[in-house]
Design a protein around this motif. Structure first.
Motif, short mmCIF file in Angstrom:
data_model
loop_
_atom_site.label_atom_id
_atom_site.label_comp_id
_atom_site.label_asym_id
_atom_site.label_seq_id
_atom_site.Cartn_x
_atom_site.Cartn_y
_atom_site.Cartn_z
N ARG A 203 0.83 -1.06 0.02
CA ARG A 203 0.06 0.03 0.02
C ARG A 203 0.79 1.26 0.17
NH1 ARG A 203 -2.75 3.21 4.14
NH2 ARG A 203 -4.48 4.03 3.35
N ASP A 204 1.81 1.31 0.99
CA ASP A 204 2.84 2.40 0.85
C ASP A 204 3.54 2.73 -0.39
OD1 ASP A 204 2.22 2.89 3.63
OD2 ASP A 204 3.92 1.70 4.25
N TYR A 205 3.90 1.52 -1.04
CA TYR A 205 4.61 1.62 -2.46
C TYR A 205 3.77 2.13 -3.51
CZ TYR A 205 7.41 0.10 -6.24
OH TYR A 205 7.99 -0.09 -7.69
N PHE A 206 2.43 1.81 -3.64
CA PHE A 206 1.33 2.16 -4.37
C PHE A 206 1.29 3.57 -4.32
CE2 PHE A 206 -0.83 -2.05 -5.21
CZ PHE A 206 0.26 -2.66 -5.96
N ALA A 207 1.14 4.12 -3.00
CA ALA A 207 0.83 5.55 -2.60
C ALA A 207 2.07 6.44 -3.16
CB ALA A 207 0.55 5.69 -1.15
N ALA A 208 3.36 5.84 -2.94
CA ALA A 208 4.52 6.54 -3.30
C ALA A 208 4.50 6.76 -4.70
CB ALA A 208 5.66 5.85 -2.74
N LYS A 209 4.04 5.74 -5.76
CA LYS A 209 4.18 5.80 -6.93
C LYS A 209 3.10 6.74 -7.57
CE LYS A 209 7.21 3.20 -8.40
NZ LYS A 209 8.37 3.67 -9.20
N ALA A 210 1.75 6.69 -6.82
CA ALA A 210 0.70 7.43 -7.14
C ALA A 210 1.15 8.80 -6.93
CB ALA A 210 -0.56 7.31 -6.50
N MET A 211 1.78 9.15 -5.96
CA MET A 211 2.12 10.57 -5.55
C MET A 211 3.32 11.33 -6.34
SD MET A 211 3.67 12.02 -1.88
CE MET A 211 3.27 10.50 -0.92
N GLN A 212 3.75 10.47 -7.05
CA GLN A 212 4.72 11.12 -8.07
C GLN A 212 3.82 11.78 -9.19
OE1 GLN A 212 7.15 7.68 -9.36
NE2 GLN A 212 8.50 8.08 -7.54
N ALA A 213 2.92 11.31 -9.58
CA ALA A 213 2.02 11.81 -10.53
C ALA A 213 1.16 13.01 -10.10
CB ALA A 213 0.86 10.74 -11.28
N LEU A 214 0.69 13.01 -8.99
CA LEU A 214 0.09 13.91 -8.05
C LEU A 214 0.62 15.21 -7.79
CD1 LEU A 214 -2.23 11.70 -5.96
CD2 LEU A 214 -3.00 12.65 -8.16
N ALA A 215 1.92 15.24 -7.50
CA ALA A 215 2.73 16.29 -6.82
C ALA A 215 2.53 17.28 -7.79
CB ALA A 215 4.11 15.76 -6.39
N GLN A 216 1.99 18.65 -7.34
CA GLN A 216 1.95 19.81 -7.92
C GLN A 216 1.59 20.92 -6.67
OE1 GLN A 216 -1.04 20.03 -10.97
NE2 GLN A 216 -1.04 17.88 -11.09
N GLY A 217 2.25 21.99 -6.77
CA GLY A 217 2.05 22.96 -5.93
C GLY A 217 2.46 22.81 -4.44
N ASN A 218 1.67 23.21 -3.63
CA ASN A 218 2.06 23.26 -2.00
C ASN A 218 0.60 22.28 -1.54
OD1 ASN A 218 4.14 24.48 -2.27
ND2 ASN A 218 3.45 26.40 -2.41
N TYR A 219 0.06 21.38 -2.19
CA TYR A 219 -1.14 20.85 -1.39
C TYR A 219 -0.61 19.56 -1.04
CZ TYR A 219 -3.30 24.51 -3.96
OH TYR A 219 -3.61 26.04 -4.52
N PHE A 220 0.22 19.32 -0.09
CA PHE A 220 0.84 18.54 0.63
C PHE A 220 0.01 17.26 1.30
CE2 PHE A 220 4.62 21.32 0.48
CZ PHE A 220 5.05 21.12 -0.64
N ASP A 221 -0.73 17.84 1.98
CA ASP A 221 -2.00 16.85 2.65
C ASP A 221 -2.81 16.48 1.78
OD1 ASP A 221 -0.65 17.40 5.11
OD2 ASP A 221 -2.07 19.11 5.78
N ALA A 222 -3.34 17.29 0.84
CA ALA A 222 -4.20 16.69 -0.14
C ALA A 222 -3.70 15.72 -1.12
CB ALA A 222 -4.99 17.87 -0.89
N THR A 223 -2.63 15.74 -1.40
CA THR A 223 -1.75 14.77 -2.42
C THR A 223 -1.38 13.65 -1.64
OG1 THR A 223 -0.70 16.76 -3.45
CG2 THR A 223 0.46 14.65 -3.69
N ALA A 224 -1.17 13.65 -0.46
CA ALA A 224 -0.95 12.44 0.43
C ALA A 224 -2.25 11.68 0.63
CB ALA A 224 -0.47 12.69 1.83
N ARG A 225 -3.27 12.44 0.88
CA ARG A 225 -4.50 11.57 1.02
C ARG A 225 -4.93 11.04 -0.48
NH1 ARG A 225 -5.93 15.99 4.30
NH2 ARG A 225 -6.75 17.22 2.48
N GLN A 226 -4.97 11.67 -1.43
CA GLN A 226 -5.09 11.32 -2.73
C GLN A 226 -4.25 10.00 -3.14
OE1 GLN A 226 -4.53 14.72 -4.94
NE2 GLN A 226 -6.94 15.06 -5.26
N ALA A 227 -3.02 10.26 -2.71
CA ALA A 227 -1.96 9.19 -3.28
C ALA A 227 -2.57 7.90 -2.40
CB ALA A 227 -0.65 9.40 -2.87
#
Length: 73
Positions: free
Chosen positions: A36-60
Motif C-alpha cells: 500500500r505504501d509503495y503504491f501510494a508513493a508511486k501515485a504521489m509522483q503523478a499527483l505532486a503539484q504546488g503546495n497541497y501536500f496533505d491533499a496529495t498524500a490523501r489522494q495518493a
C-alpha cells in the motif's frame, strides 16, 4: 485496513541471512514498506503539484487503496 503485505518480500532464509550479515541480533524491526505504501508513493509522483501536500498524500493513499481492491478481483 488491508496493506497488501510487504512490497518487496524475502524468503525466510534470505531474510535471516540478510539480518545476520548486517550483525542484527534483535528481530524487533519490520520488513519495510507495505505494498500500500509503495503504491501510494508511486501515485504521489503523478499527483505532486504546488503546495497541497496533505491533499496529495490523501489522494495518493486513495489511489493505493483502489489499486489494492482491484488486485483482489
Amino acid at each position: 485496513m488491508k496493506t497488501g503485505g510487504p512490497a518487496f518480500p524475502l524468503q525466510a532464509h534470505d531474510w535471516h541471512k540478510e539480518v545476520s550479515d548486517r550483525g542484527y541480533v534483535n528481530h524487533d524491526f519490520t520488513m519495510g514498506m507495505t505494498l500500500r505504501d509503495y503504491f501510494a508513493a508511486k501515485a504521489m509522483q503523478a499527483l505532486a503539484q504546488g503546495n497541497y501536500f496533505d491533499a496529495t498524500a490523501r489522494q495518493a493513499y486513495m489511489i493505493a487503496d483502489a489499486m489494492l481492491r482491484e488486485r483482489e478481483k
